[in-house]
Design a protein around this motif. Structure first.
Motif, PDB file in Angstrom:
ATOM      1  N   THR A   1       0.828  -1.211   0.000  1.00 57.29           N
ATOM      2  CA  THR A   1       0.000   0.000   0.000  1.00 57.29           C
ATOM      3  C   THR A   1       0.860   1.257   0.000  1.00 57.29           C
ATOM      4  O   THR A   1       0.574   2.217  -0.719  1.00 57.29           O
ATOM      5  N   ILE A   2       1.928   1.257   0.790  1.00 59.53           N
ATOM      6  CA  ILE A   2       2.767   2.452   0.941  1.00 59.53           C
ATOM      7  C   ILE A   2       3.678   2.664  -0.267  1.00 59.53           C
ATOM      8  O   ILE A   2       3.763   3.773  -0.797  1.00 59.53           O
ATOM      9  N   TYR A   3       4.350   1.592  -0.720  1.00 59.86           N
ATOM     10  CA  TYR A   3       5.368   1.743  -1.761  1.00 59.86           C
ATOM     11  C   TYR A   3       4.839   1.488  -3.177  1.00 59.86           C
ATOM     12  O   TYR A   3       4.966   2.334  -4.054  1.00 59.86           O
ATOM     13  N   GLN A   4       4.225   0.332  -3.390  1.00 56.38           N
ATOM     14  CA  GLN A   4       3.699   0.025  -4.718  1.00 56.38           C
ATOM     15  C   GLN A   4       2.509   0.917  -5.061  1.00 56.38           C
ATOM     16  O   GLN A   4       2.286   1.258  -6.225  1.00 56.38           O
ATOM     17  N   GLY A   5       1.755   1.289  -4.026  1.00 58.70           N
ATOM     18  CA  GLY A   5       0.576   2.134  -4.232  1.00 58.70           C
ATOM     19  C   GLY A   5       0.892   3.505  -4.783  1.00 58.70           C
ATOM     20  O   GLY A   5       0.033   4.174  -5.336  1.00 58.70           O
ATOM     21  N   GLU A   6       2.146   3.951  -4.647  1.00 60.67           N
ATOM     22  CA  GLU A   6       2.554   5.269  -5.156  1.00 60.67           C
ATOM     23  C   GLU A   6       2.963   5.223  -6.632  1.00 60.67           C
ATOM     24  O   GLU A   6       3.125   6.266  -7.254  1.00 60.67           O
ATOM     25  N   LYS A   7       3.114   4.010  -7.176  1.00 56.97           N
ATOM     26  CA  LYS A   7       3.517   3.886  -8.577  1.00 56.97           C
ATOM     27  C   LYS A   7       2.334   4.139  -9.504  1.00 56.97           C
ATOM     28  O   LYS A   7       1.180   3.985  -9.120  1.00 56.97           O
TER      29      LYS A   7
END
Length: 377
Positions: A235-241
């Protein structure tokens, strides 16, 4: 009346000052006032009184923009100085006047578009310095005035003006690019905000269940911690892509389903078929989770038995499909357009414009949703 005078006292000052200013200018021969009164004089007086009043009326604004105001005053002084020198010397194509007017227009352009001038000053210099030097050579060193005037007939002086439309169109392009980037940044901000609004209630519920498992010293606690940490990391890292592989979304949804199975004491029929999708296709992250969250929140959690969620993820030559179907307690009030769905629709609209379809049907006690996204979006 007093309030109106206080509010617009600057214009009253302008009306008072205009008469003596007109008479002083007339006395020095700078303007010629007709001897008979006319409406034309009145209109001129009102117009120029408004012009005089503006600095008084916008005094606080001018104080804040003191640097710009001083530059404008300097440029106006430079312009009138050029006109005075040209009038006094009375020379055709006076080089001094030419230099002063060139400085005036460059200064004017710099005040209006400082960033553009700073960015392209080398190009401007490269074009105008040779032209200017050539003009000075022709005007001062090509012979007497008659010889210069003869050369002037053959020399295309419009060359001085040719670069202006070119620079103007470059400036227009820069503005268009700036507006486009601004819109892109706005879109990114909106998407980021919508992502941040994804309902965190699931994480809180899972943490509570994890606490209960830890108290019981359950063997499932480490598994729950790993799955929950994977989901939070996604949610935190991949969600920003901008996009992720469908394989990553499948893993995220599977972890979500597994954690829910641990939470519930009741039996729930959950089927997730993704055997007919190319898992290496790209899609925007965290879209499907909203539909799955709704299925659990408004479906499974409202039923004490016989709850089901059936999910199918597949693709064809043009589209990627996500179908989800779940039952719910028909005695419960089901919100067709909750915050999560509104969030999803806004994100889809921004990300895929007209290249998606979201169809939602509710039939008796069964809720169906189909999300279709174009592969080339």
């Amino acid at each position: 009346m007093v309030k109106i005078l206080k509010k617009y006292k600057a214009f009253v000052i302008g009306l008072i000052l205009i008469a003596p200013i007109f008479y002083i200018l007339d006395f020095f021969g700078l303007i010629i006032l007709p001897k008979e009164w006319s409406y034309e004089i009145l209109l001129y007086a009102i117009f120029w009184s408004f012009i005089i009043a503006l600095p008084f009326y916008k005094w606080n604004f001018l104080k804040r923009k003191k640097s710009t105001v001083l530059k404008v005053i300097l440029l106006i002084s430079l312009f009138f100085l050029a006109l005075a020198i040209d009038s006094f010397m009375n020379l055709p194509d006076n080089p001094i006047t030419f230099i002063l007017l060139l400085l005036f227009w460059l200064g004017f352009a710099f005040i209006l578009t400082p960033n553009f001038i700073k960015k392209y000053w080398k190009s401007i210099t490269l074009i105008y310095v040779p032209l200017f030097l050539y003009f000075i050579y022709l005007r001062l060193f090509s012979g007497d005035l008659d010889a210069y005037l003869k050369i002037k007939e053959d020399f295309p002086f419009y060359l001085f003006f040719l670069p202006i439309p070119i620079f103007f169109f470059i400036w227009i392009f820069e503005q268009w690019k700036w507006i486009k980037n601004l819109k892109a940044e706005k879109t990114k901000t909106e998407i980021s905000l919508l992502r941040s609004q994804i309902n965190p209630h699931f994480f809180f519920n899972t943490l509570n269940n994890l606490h209960a498992l830890a108290v019981k010293n359950s063997k499932q606690a480490p598994e729950v911690i790993l799955k929950l940490s994977d989901m939070m990391r996604y949610t935190i890292y991949q969600g920003e892509k901008e996009t992720v592989k469908i394989l990553d979304e499948i893993e995220y949804l599977t972890n979500y389903i597994e954690l829910h199975k641990i939470r519930y004491k009741k039996s729930v029929d959950i089927l997730f078929n993704y055997s007919n999708v190319d898992v290496y296709l790209n899609v925007a992250p965290l879209l499907y989770i909203i539909l799955l969250e709704n299925a659990f929140k408004h479906g499974v959690e409202t039923l004490s038995e016989n709850a089901f969620i059936h999910i199918e993820l597949y693709d064809d030559s043009d589209f990627i499909y996500f179908k989800i179907k779940n039952n719910f307690d028909k005695n419960e009030t089901l919100k067709a357009n909750g915050i999560g769905l509104e969030n999803l629709k806004k994100r889809l609209s921004i990300l895929y414009n007209q290249k998606y379809d979201l169809v939602i049907n509710q039939d008796d006690s069964v809720y169906k949703a189909i999300l279709r996204i174009a592969k080339n979006a």
